[in-house]
Design a protein around this motif. Sequence first.
Motif, PDB file in Angstrom:
ATOM      1  N   HIS A 137       0.836  -1.206   0.000  1.00 24.05           N
ATOM      2  CA  HIS A 137       0.000   0.000   0.000  1.00 24.05           C
ATOM      3  C   HIS A 137       0.868   1.253   0.000  1.00 24.05           C
ATOM      4  CE1 HIS A 137      -2.437   3.149   2.154  1.00 24.05           C
ATOM      5  NE2 HIS A 137      -3.207   2.862   1.135  1.00 24.05           N
ATOM      6  N   ARG A 138       1.949   1.212   0.746  1.00 21.65           N
ATOM      7  CA  ARG A 138       2.841   2.379   0.786  1.00 21.65           C
ATOM      8  C   ARG A 138       3.498   2.612  -0.570  1.00 21.65           C
ATOM      9  NH1 ARG A 138       7.998   3.690   1.249  1.00 21.65           N
ATOM     10  NH2 ARG A 138       8.651   1.506   1.119  1.00 21.65           N
ATOM     11  N   ARG A 139       3.868   1.522  -1.244  1.00 23.68           N
ATOM     12  CA  ARG A 139       4.560   1.652  -2.522  1.00 23.68           C
ATOM     13  C   ARG A 139       3.608   2.025  -3.669  1.00 23.68           C
ATOM     14  NH1 ARG A 139       9.704  -0.730  -3.027  1.00 23.68           N
ATOM     15  NH2 ARG A 139      10.482  -1.652  -1.082  1.00 23.68           N
ATOM     16  N   LEU A 140       2.446   1.392  -3.693  1.00 24.45           N
ATOM     17  CA  LEU A 140       1.522   1.586  -4.817  1.00 24.45           C
ATOM     18  C   LEU A 140       0.624   2.801  -4.648  1.00 24.45           C
ATOM     19  CD1 LEU A 140       0.510  -2.128  -5.455  1.00 24.45           C
ATOM     20  CD2 LEU A 140       2.208  -0.765  -6.684  1.00 24.45           C
ATOM     21  N   GLY A 141       0.362   3.218  -3.408  1.00 25.19           N
ATOM     22  CA  GLY A 141      -0.454   4.399  -3.173  1.00 25.19           C
ATOM     23  C   GLY A 141      -1.882   4.218  -3.649  1.00 25.19           C
ATOM     24  N   SER A 142      -2.346   5.117  -4.517  1.00 23.74           N
ATOM     25  CA  SER A 142      -3.740   5.099  -4.968  1.00 23.74           C
ATOM     26  C   SER A 142      -4.057   3.901  -5.862  1.00 23.74           C
ATOM     27  CB  SER A 142      -4.058   6.397  -5.725  1.00 23.74           C
ATOM     28  OG  SER A 142      -3.209   6.532  -6.861  1.00 23.74           O
ATOM     29  N   ARG A 143      -3.041   3.239  -6.400  1.00 24.13           N
ATOM     30  CA  ARG A 143      -3.296   2.068  -7.259  1.00 24.13           C
ATOM     31  C   ARG A 143      -3.552   0.808  -6.444  1.00 24.13           C
ATOM     32  NH1 ARG A 143       2.012   1.778 -10.563  1.00 24.13           N
ATOM     33  NH2 ARG A 143       2.794   2.488  -8.535  1.00 24.13           N
ATOM     34  N   TYR A 144      -3.179   0.821  -5.175  1.00 27.00           N
ATOM     35  CA  TYR A 144      -3.258  -0.405  -4.379  1.00 27.00           C
ATOM     36  C   TYR A 144      -4.685  -0.936  -4.221  1.00 27.00           C
ATOM     37  CZ  TYR A 144      -3.286  -3.469  -0.330  1.00 27.00           C
ATOM     38  OH  TYR A 144      -3.509  -4.529   0.504  1.00 27.00           O
ATOM     39  N   PRO A 145      -5.681  -0.131  -3.846  1.00 25.48           N
ATOM     40  CA  PRO A 145      -7.018  -0.707  -3.581  1.00 25.48           C
ATOM     41  C   PRO A 145      -7.585  -1.459  -4.773  1.00 25.48           C
ATOM     42  CG  PRO A 145      -6.888   1.540  -2.757  1.00 25.48           C
ATOM     43  CD  PRO A 145      -5.662   1.320  -3.573  1.00 25.48           C
ATOM     44  N   ARG A 146      -7.499  -0.892  -5.972  1.00 30.43           N
ATOM     45  CA  ARG A 146      -8.088  -1.562  -7.131  1.00 30.43           C
ATOM     46  C   ARG A 146      -7.320  -2.829  -7.490  1.00 30.43           C
ATOM     47  NH1 ARG A 146     -10.301   2.917 -11.470  1.00 30.43           N
ATOM     48  NH2 ARG A 146     -11.708   3.986 -10.020  1.00 30.43           N
ATOM     49  N   LEU A 147      -5.990  -2.767  -7.396  1.00 26.55           N
ATOM     50  CA  LEU A 147      -5.205  -3.953  -7.722  1.00 26.55           C
ATOM     51  C   LEU A 147      -5.483  -5.075  -6.731  1.00 26.55           C
ATOM     52  CD1 LEU A 147      -3.014  -5.299  -9.393  1.00 26.55           C
ATOM     53  CD2 LEU A 147      -1.302  -4.253  -7.899  1.00 26.55           C
ATOM     54  N   ALA A 148      -5.571  -4.747  -5.437  1.00 22.65           N
ATOM     55  CA  ALA A 148      -5.824  -5.761  -4.418  1.00 22.65           C
ATOM     56  C   ALA A 148      -7.201  -6.389  -4.598  1.00 22.65           C
ATOM     57  CB  ALA A 148      -5.699  -5.138  -3.030  1.00 22.65           C
ATOM     58  N   VAL A 149      -8.223  -5.562  -4.848  1.00 21.94           N
ATOM     59  CA  VAL A 149      -9.580  -6.081  -5.033  1.00 21.94           C
ATOM     60  C   VAL A 149      -9.651  -6.928  -6.291  1.00 21.94           C
ATOM     61  CG1 VAL A 149     -11.954  -5.397  -5.528  1.00 21.94           C
ATOM     62  CG2 VAL A 149     -10.674  -4.216  -3.745  1.00 21.94           C
ATOM     63  N   LEU A 150      -8.965  -6.516  -7.347  1.00 27.71           N
ATOM     64  CA  LEU A 150      -8.993  -7.281  -8.598  1.00 27.71           C
ATOM     65  C   LEU A 150      -8.383  -8.668  -8.418  1.00 27.71           C
ATOM     66  CD1 LEU A 150      -9.691  -7.192 -11.615  1.00 27.71           C
ATOM     67  CD2 LEU A 150      -7.393  -6.293 -12.037  1.00 27.71           C
ATOM     68  N   LEU A 151      -7.300  -8.764  -7.663  1.00 32.37           N
ATOM     69  CA  LEU A 151      -6.675 -10.062  -7.421  1.00 32.37           C
ATOM     70  C   LEU A 151      -7.595 -10.984  -6.617  1.00 32.37           C
ATOM     71  CD1 LEU A 151      -2.988  -8.993  -6.636  1.00 32.37           C
ATOM     72  CD2 LEU A 151      -3.860 -10.108  -8.715  1.00 32.37           C
ATOM     73  N   VAL A 152      -8.310 -10.420  -5.642  1.00 27.74           N
ATOM     74  CA  VAL A 152      -9.235 -11.238  -4.856  1.00 27.74           C
ATOM     75  C   VAL A 152     -10.382 -11.730  -5.727  1.00 27.74           C
ATOM     76  CG1 VAL A 152     -10.876 -11.200  -2.947  1.00 27.74           C
ATOM     77  CG2 VAL A 152      -8.635 -10.119  -2.687  1.00 27.74           C
ATOM     78  N   ILE A 153     -10.920 -10.843  -6.551  1.00 25.82           N
ATOM     79  CA  ILE A 153     -12.038 -11.242  -7.423  1.00 25.82           C
ATOM     80  C   ILE A 153     -11.597 -12.316  -8.413  1.00 25.82           C
ATOM     81  CG2 ILE A 153     -13.589 -10.403  -9.228  1.00 25.82           C
ATOM     82  CD1 ILE A 153     -13.700  -7.736  -7.755  1.00 25.82           C
ATOM     83  N   ALA A 154     -10.377 -12.176  -8.918  1.00 27.52           N
ATOM     84  CA  ALA A 154      -9.882 -13.131  -9.928  1.00 27.52           C
ATOM     85  C   ALA A 154      -9.738 -14.533  -9.366  1.00 27.52           C
ATOM     86  CB  ALA A 154      -8.552 -12.652 -10.482  1.00 27.52           C
TER      87      ALA A 154
END
Length: 574
Positions: free
Chosen positions: A10-27
Amino acid sequence: MPRRPLHELHRRLGSRYPRLAVLLVIAQGHAVVAIAIGVLARYVSLSTGEWLALLAVTQGFTLVENLVVTRVAWRELRAVGAWHAQPEDPGRAIVAWRAVTRLPLRLVGADAALRTVGWAVLTILIICLVAGLPAVPSGLALGLAGTVVLSGGVLIRYLELELVLRPVVEALAPQLPDDAYLDQTLSLRWRILVAVPLITVVAGGIVAGFSADDTSLPSFGLGVAVALLVSGTIALGLAALLARSVVAPLRALQETTEAVATGDLDQRAPVLAGDEVGRLARSFNIALEGLRERERLHEALDAYVDPVVAERLLDEGPRLEGELREVTVAFIDIRGFTAFAEQASAQDVFALLNEFYGIVVPVIERYGGSANQFQGDGLLAVFGAPVALADHADAAVTASIEVARVVRQRFGRRLQVGIGVNSGPVVAGTLGGGNRVTFTVIGDAVNTASRVEAITRQTGDVVLFTEETRRRLRRDHGTVSGRPPAPVRGKRTPVRLHAPLLAGRVEDPLPEIEGQLGRLAAERRAAGAPEPGEAEHAAAAAASDAPGTAVADGRADAAGERAPVDDAGATSRR
C-alpha cells in the motif's frame, strides 16, 4: 496473507493499491471454479472435449460475474482515489472510509449472491444435459456440491477483501472524527454465526467428496447432504455459544465506554476473563483511572485558575505564549476595607471576602468574563481574554452594573464597591519564572482601569467607565451620566469618564464631585503635570455620543468648575 507485506504494498503503490488488491481477490473466483470442475471429474464421466467445453462455459460465467462485481468495486473505490488526490480533506477521508469498509459486504451481498446462484443453476443444467444425467438424484447431488463451492467462495472472498483493504482503512482512520456516522457492516456476532458453520460445511463437504469409495453421483450427494446436516447443525450451536462468550463481554465494555462518553467516570468495565477481551477491559479501567485523575486535576485547576485557562493549560502545556488582545478590564474594589480589617478578626475578614467573591465571580463568568486576579479586597476581571469576545465592552459594563446590584442586595450598607472599567489592547499569557507562573493581562488598559476605580471614591459613583469603553459599546445600557475629564496618574491627558446610572451611587454622603475633581487637578498641578485646556474638554465632549447609550455631559473648566446640570448629571434617551 501476511499483514505487513500488504502495508508495504500500500505504501509503494499508493492510490493504485485498492483496485489492484480487489482485482486479485475477485480473480480468485476462476481458480475456485476450476478446482470444482476438477473435483466433479471424479463423479461424472465426460470426454476431454466435453470437459474443456464445460470448463470454458463455467469460466465464462465466472468472468461475466467478476466483471459485474469489478464494476461495483470500481464505483465504490472512486472515493479512495479522490482522497488520495487531496489527503488533507477530512470530508473526502470520511467518504472514502465508508466506501472501503462497506465494500466487502457489497461484493458478496444479496445481489451478488443471487447472480452467483443463477450461474450455478445454469451450470448444473448444462452438466446434466451434456452428461445425460437425470435431475433427480444427480441434479440434486450437483446442487449440494455447488452449495459447498459457493459457500467456500463467498467466505474466502469476504475475508480476503477485508484483509487486503485493511491498510487503506488504517490509513483513513486517523482522519475519521469521533462522532462520524458509521455505516452498518457485518457485526461480530453474525461473523461468528455465519463463518463458523460455513467453514464446517465446506470442510465436511470436501471430506465427504473425497473419502467416499462409491464414485456415483447419488452416493456423493448423500454423503455431502449428511456432512452438511451434521456439521452445519453442530457448528451452528457451537457458533452461537462462541458468539455469546465473545460478544457479551465486548457489549458490556461498549456500554461502559458509552457511559464514560456522557461524563460518568464512576463506571468500571467488568473483567470477565483473562483472555484478550478481559485484558482489554483491564486496560480500559486503567485508562479510566487516568481520566478520573485528569478530572480531579481539572476541578482543582478550575478552583484556582479560570476554567478556560485551565483547559488551555491541560491541552497546550504550562506556558501560554503572550497574545495581543483587545479587551475590556473591570477593576472591582471594596470600599473601606482597610478600616473594616483593622476592627474585625482575620477569620471574619476571610469569611467576608469569600462571601463577596462567591456572588461577584459568577456574575463575571455569566457575561463571558474571567476573574483574572484576586488582590485582597480587589478583583481584576477581564472580558475578551483568554476567550475573545466581540462585545467585550458591553459585557464588562453589563456585568459591572449587575455586580453593583447583587452586592447592594446582599450586603446593603455593610459593604460597598467601586468599579473602574476601561478598554484597550493588552498582552494576555502566562507570566512568571521557574515552576511558578500565572495567567494575566498586561497593558496600559489594566493600569487605567485601576486608576478609574480609585476615582469612583471621589465621584461617589459605583461604576465608572472610560471614553475608550464608551466608543466600543453596541447596546443600550440605560441612562449614562458624563463626568468631567479626570486627571489620571501616569497619563498626560485627562481621561473622560461615564457613569451608568443603573449602577447607582454610594449612599454615604461624599464631598461634591466638583470639589474632589478640583482637588485631584490641584494634586496633578503640584506634581508638575500640565493641565488640560478647554479645547481638549470640548473635543472629549464631542466624542461622547455612543450608539444605544444616553450620555449627559458635565464639562469642567481649567479651574474645575462645572456647568449646571440636573441632580444626577444625566439626561434620558427615549
